[in-house]
Scaffold this motif. Structure first.
Motif, PDB file in Angstrom:
ATOM      1  N   UNK A  52       5.586  -0.431  -3.513  1.00 40.93           N
ATOM      2  CA  UNK A  52       5.788  -1.091  -4.797  1.00 40.93           C
ATOM      3  C   UNK A  52       4.445  -1.419  -5.442  1.00 40.93           C
ATOM      4  N   UNK A  53       4.515  -1.839  -6.702  1.00 38.91           N
ATOM      5  CA  UNK A  53       3.323  -2.339  -7.396  1.00 38.91           C
ATOM      6  C   UNK A  53       3.437  -3.859  -7.473  1.00 38.91           C
ATOM      7  N   UNK A  54       2.303  -4.519  -7.321  1.00 37.06           N
ATOM      8  CA  UNK A  54       2.333  -5.985  -7.322  1.00 37.06           C
ATOM      9  C   UNK A  54       2.871  -6.530  -8.646  1.00 37.06           C
ATOM     10  N   UNK A  55       2.646  -5.782  -9.729  1.00 39.25           N
ATOM     11  CA  UNK A  55       3.057  -6.258 -11.056  1.00 39.25           C
ATOM     12  C   UNK A  55       4.578  -6.347 -11.186  1.00 39.25           C
ATOM     13  N   UNK A  56       5.309  -5.742 -10.217  1.00 39.18           N
ATOM     14  CA  UNK A  56       6.780  -5.829 -10.277  1.00 39.18           C
ATOM     15  C   UNK A  56       7.277  -7.248 -10.008  1.00 39.18           C
ATOM     16  N   UNK A  57       6.424  -8.101  -9.428  1.00 42.27           N
ATOM     17  CA  UNK A  57       6.850  -9.469  -9.100  1.00 42.27           C
ATOM     18  C   UNK A  57       6.470 -10.391 -10.254  1.00 42.27           C
ATOM     19  N   UNK A 117       0.502   3.811   6.062  1.00 39.06           N
ATOM     20  CA  UNK A 117       0.231   2.453   5.584  1.00 39.06           C
ATOM     21  C   UNK A 117       0.256   2.462   4.063  1.00 39.06           C
ATOM     22  N   UNK A 118       1.213   1.743   3.452  1.00 36.45           N
ATOM     23  CA  UNK A 118       1.355   1.834   1.997  1.00 36.45           C
ATOM     24  C   UNK A 118       0.116   1.379   1.243  1.00 36.45           C
ATOM     25  N   UNK A 138       1.281  -0.896  -2.793  1.00 39.35           N
ATOM     26  CA  UNK A 138       0.132   0.013  -2.698  1.00 39.35           C
ATOM     27  C   UNK A 138      -1.110  -0.621  -3.310  1.00 39.35           C
ATOM     28  N   UNK A 139      -0.936  -1.635  -4.142  1.00 34.29           N
ATOM     29  CA  UNK A 139      -2.117  -2.152  -4.861  1.00 34.29           C
ATOM     30  C   UNK A 139      -2.248  -3.658  -4.697  1.00 34.29           C
ATOM     31  N   UNK A 140      -1.822  -4.200  -3.531  1.00 36.79           N
ATOM     32  CA  UNK A 140      -1.818  -5.658  -3.401  1.00 36.79           C
ATOM     33  C   UNK A 140      -3.231  -6.219  -3.461  1.00 36.79           C
ATOM     34  N   UNK A 146      11.370   0.298   2.212  1.00 40.00           N
ATOM     35  CA  UNK A 146      11.878  -0.967   1.679  1.00 40.00           C
ATOM     36  C   UNK A 146      12.461  -0.743   0.301  1.00 40.00           C
ATOM     37  N   UNK A 147      13.277  -1.701  -0.169  1.00 42.39           N
ATOM     38  CA  UNK A 147      13.763  -1.672  -1.555  1.00 42.39           C
ATOM     39  C   UNK A 147      13.522  -3.066  -2.123  1.00 42.39           C
TER      40      UNK A 147
END
Length: 720
Positions: free
Chosen positions: A265-270, A675-676, A338-340, A242-243
């Motif tokens: 991705x890291x959740x903090x990106x949102x 699985x990410x 990866x860290x949701x 994904x991107x």
């Protein structure tokens, strides 16, 4: 806020509501016809759970007009607005629907030619004047598409329904398999029961035995085409790519900025002030995430932004779009991070929940005395019994299994592999579980030998035991419970062989935690302060002192388990409460550091997922079973994977072929490795049809142990 008179009943009760766009307005489709779609039309579908939570789907037929697809998009965003902006919105395209959508129609969906413009109406009639041919495809996701009424439409590999009004014929090609026949029968029965009010007769016909009415309807029979392989599925390795992009000014001239080129991705990106697009175009899906603090016009334009994005990227217009509010993310979306963590979740493997309650499942508290009667509890806690059965343990040495001295049962060393045979009674039968425990520092040879010896032991017992592969540090609750009240003690490295113990470090830290089913384990971790956790007990051994540290959220049982670790390490312990540590405690751990202090122990909940592995097309294909699955979704001629988040089950049907049996463990491992969310080493349990333990059957509502004593095809024919 714009409201439509149809919205007055929207979402008032759990279940499905379907509207069709007719002359730019919404017209409800009668319940008996849910699952029938005209390919020239657009539909709005609302699914409401008991929570309540909502899914809104706009469905577009292949031949629907620009105007209709525009109208359904407007109604979709108005309905979203009307329900408070909390629903998840999906854009669905004929033949490419999401699993969520297909899950509402367990007996398949039917595509009919025509639409509003050509005068076709959705009405339930007793009109028996019907003549149509439906081509049924799929093993898990069933689609019945209306095709030209001619022998040229047929092929040997599929089932077809020749619908003549008062008689419905299910025609089976000579190369179609049992499970596909079963699914096609469900479609035929649903036409009879829903569209004809039960007033038609269903018949099963084999290729070559066509009855006179069929020949009359289709003309003289011509040669039937050979079976066609299904379209190749996207390679699984691609599906996870994904991107991530940030959208700004979606309501004006939309700008898209790249946030991360590829997942995970890291959740903090949102950021909560913005809206984002997660682009999984290789798997024909994109997600639009609406930040809770993004401006209103931007949130309302989310679906439009998704459609614009597909155009700009040149993706197929069949791409599915999911629009997600913060807090309403689907599991498909979360798996790219990866860290949701959900709002109230802590670290550690989260618990799956039982189906039926999409909101919050009542976590069933553990009570060993009701294990045999309460399957849901057994499954939620991963317990087949109370752990008081018979235990035998071997260590793998030089390719053989060597018995472990019973006085050392419960001690596991990271440099070893162990085989544990657990036997217990269920009713009058003796049942067995073989646990293969693999240490993180054992050799490749031992890993290979442990797998080989497990299969050998299984074979010697007639192949009925359940096999569970366990990686050090990911022990399932039941394994922890079989040491009669003592904790399971896991040493970071070393081996229990005579003279083989490596010199343990002078400073050692053991983490003690009790599972929800009261089994306890003490796991050696690196002696550093960041490994502490406010919910648990730790034992710290240093050359000069021995500490038992109690976190604020720790239980008395965890403190009780510490004495076994202390007894093993030797020395007299000093008890320390969190917040009152002496200086030498911190210096032994390399200084004070941040550690897990969140008090919530309740793990995030995830829905269990069921997949079928089948090579009926000549390649091994894995596909998910949509919707709430049931026992009859277990295809006896396939291998199935059940993912309950903290463990993975491989179920082997009695009629599965060798390629499927051999390929499934590899697929299970790849599924976890890719699985990410980083679940790599969770236990993988292999089960044979007919010997399912309650930890597996409890995930199915109303499991029937006698179900396979009768041929499922005979059972469904009895409904004809």
């Amino acid at each position: 806020m714009v409201s439509h008179k149809e919205f007055e009943t929207a979402g008032k009760q759990p279940g499905l509501q379907v509207w069709r766009i007719e002359n730019m307005d919404l017209k409800p489709v009668p319940k008996a016809l849910h699952g029938n779609f005209y390919t020239g039309d657009a539909y709005l579908v609302l699914f409401t759970t008991s929570a309540p939570s909502y899914n809104i789907h706009m469905w577009l037929g292949d031949e629907c007009s620009q105007d209709e697809s525009g109208a359904v998009a407007i109604f979709s965003s108005q309905l979203d607005d009307f329900l408070g902006g909390g629903p998840v919105q999906y854009r669905e395209v004929q033949n490419h629907e999401s699993n969520t959508f297909m899950g509402y129609f367990k007996s398949g969906i039917k595509y009919q030619k025509g639409g509003v413009a050509s005068g076709f109406k959705h009405v339930v009639t007793n009109d028996m004047d019907v003549k149509r041919l439906l081509h049924v495809k799929g093993r898990r996701i069933i689609r019945a598409t209306e095709v030209a009424m001619s022998w040229n439409s047929f092929n040997k590999g599929d089932c077809f329904i020749i619908d003549l009004g008062k008689d419905i014929y299910q025609w089976c090609g000579s190369e179609c398999n049992r499970f596909e026949r079963l699914k096609a029968s469900e479609v035929a029965i649903s036409i009879r029961d829903n569209e004809r009010n039960g007033r038609a007769k269903v018949h099963m016909v084999e290729e070559g035995d066509e009855l006179p009415p069929i020949v009359e309807a289709l003309g003289a029979k011509t040669a039937i085409a050979p079976s066609t392989p299904d379209d190749d599925k996207v390679e699984t390795s691609n599906k996870k790519k994904g991107a991530l992009y940030m959208i700004s000014d979606a309501s004006g001239s939309m700008k898209v900025t790249s946030v991360a080129e590829s997942s995970p991705f890291k959740q903090a990106m949102l950021s909560p002030e913005e809206c984002y697009i997660l682009d999984n175009g290789v798997d024909n899906t994109i997600f639009v995430w609406k930040g809770p603090k993004a401006n209103t016009s931007e949130r309302k334009a989310a679906m439009a932004a998704g459609q614009q994005f597909i155009k700009d990227k040149g993706y197929s217009n069949k791409t599915t779009i999911q629009v997600l509010p913060a807090g309403g993310e689907t599991s498909l979306f979360k798996q790219f991070f990866s860290d949701w963590r959900d709002k109230d979740a802590t670290t550690g493997p989260s618990k799956a929940y039982t189906i039926g309650k999409i909101a919050k499942v009542e976590q069933v508290p553990f009570d060993a005395s009701t294990l045999h009667t309460n399957k849901v509890m057994a499954a939620q806690h991963g317990m087949v019994d109370d752990g008081k059965g018979k235990v035998q343990i071997w260590r793998v040495e030089n390719g053989e299994k060597v018995p472990v001295d019973p006085s050392a049962y419960g001690q596991f060393y990271g440099g070893d592999c162990y085989i544990i045979l657990y036997s217990y009674r269920q009713g009058s039968r003796e049942q067995h579980i073989i646990y293969t425990w693999q240490g993180l520092t054992c050799t490749q040879d031992e890993l290979g030998a442990s797998a080989f010896l497990t299969v050998k032991l299984d074979d010697s017992m007639g192949g009925s035991p359940v096999q569970v592969r366990v990686t050090q540090g990911q022990e399932p609750p039941h394994l922890m419970s079989i040491f009669q009240g003592k904790p399971m003690i896991i040493h970071m490295g070393g081996t229990s062989r005579k003279g083989g113990q490596t010199q343990a470090g002078s400073t050692r830290l053991f983490h003690i935690r009790q599972s929800s089913s009261h089994g306890t384990r003490a796991v050696e971790v690196k002696p550093t302060a960041s490994n502490l956790n406010t919910n648990d007990v730790f034992v710290l051994k240093m050359p000069s002192a021995l500490y038992v540290w109690r976190g604020l959220g720790a239980s008395d049982e965890e403190v009780g388990a510490a004495k076994y670790v202390v007894g093993f390490l030797g020395g007299s312990p000093n008890n320390v409460s969190e917040g009152k540590e002496p200086a030498d405690f911190w210096s032994a751990l390399g200084g004070k550091k941040d550690y897990q202090t969140s008090k919530s122990l309740q793990k995030a909940v995830r829905p269990p997922r069921l997949f079928g592995c089948s090579n009926k097309t000549g390649r091994l294909v894995v596909e998910e079973v949509p919707g709430d699955f049931t026992q009859s979704d277990l295809a006896t001629d396939d291998v199935m994977l059940l993912d309950t988040w903290d463990q993975l089950f491989i179920w082997i049907g009695n009629d599965a072929n060798d390629a499927e049996k051999a390929g499934a463990p590899k697929i299970a491992k790849e599924y976890l490795d890719s699985d990410p969310s980083g679940r790599k080493g969770i236990p993988i349990t292999t089960i044979k049809q007919g010997a399912e333990p309650p930890t597996f059957t409890g995930w199915y509502q109303a499991w029937d142990s006698k179900m396979w004593e009768h041929d499922p095809l005979d059972r469904i024919r009895a409904r004809f």
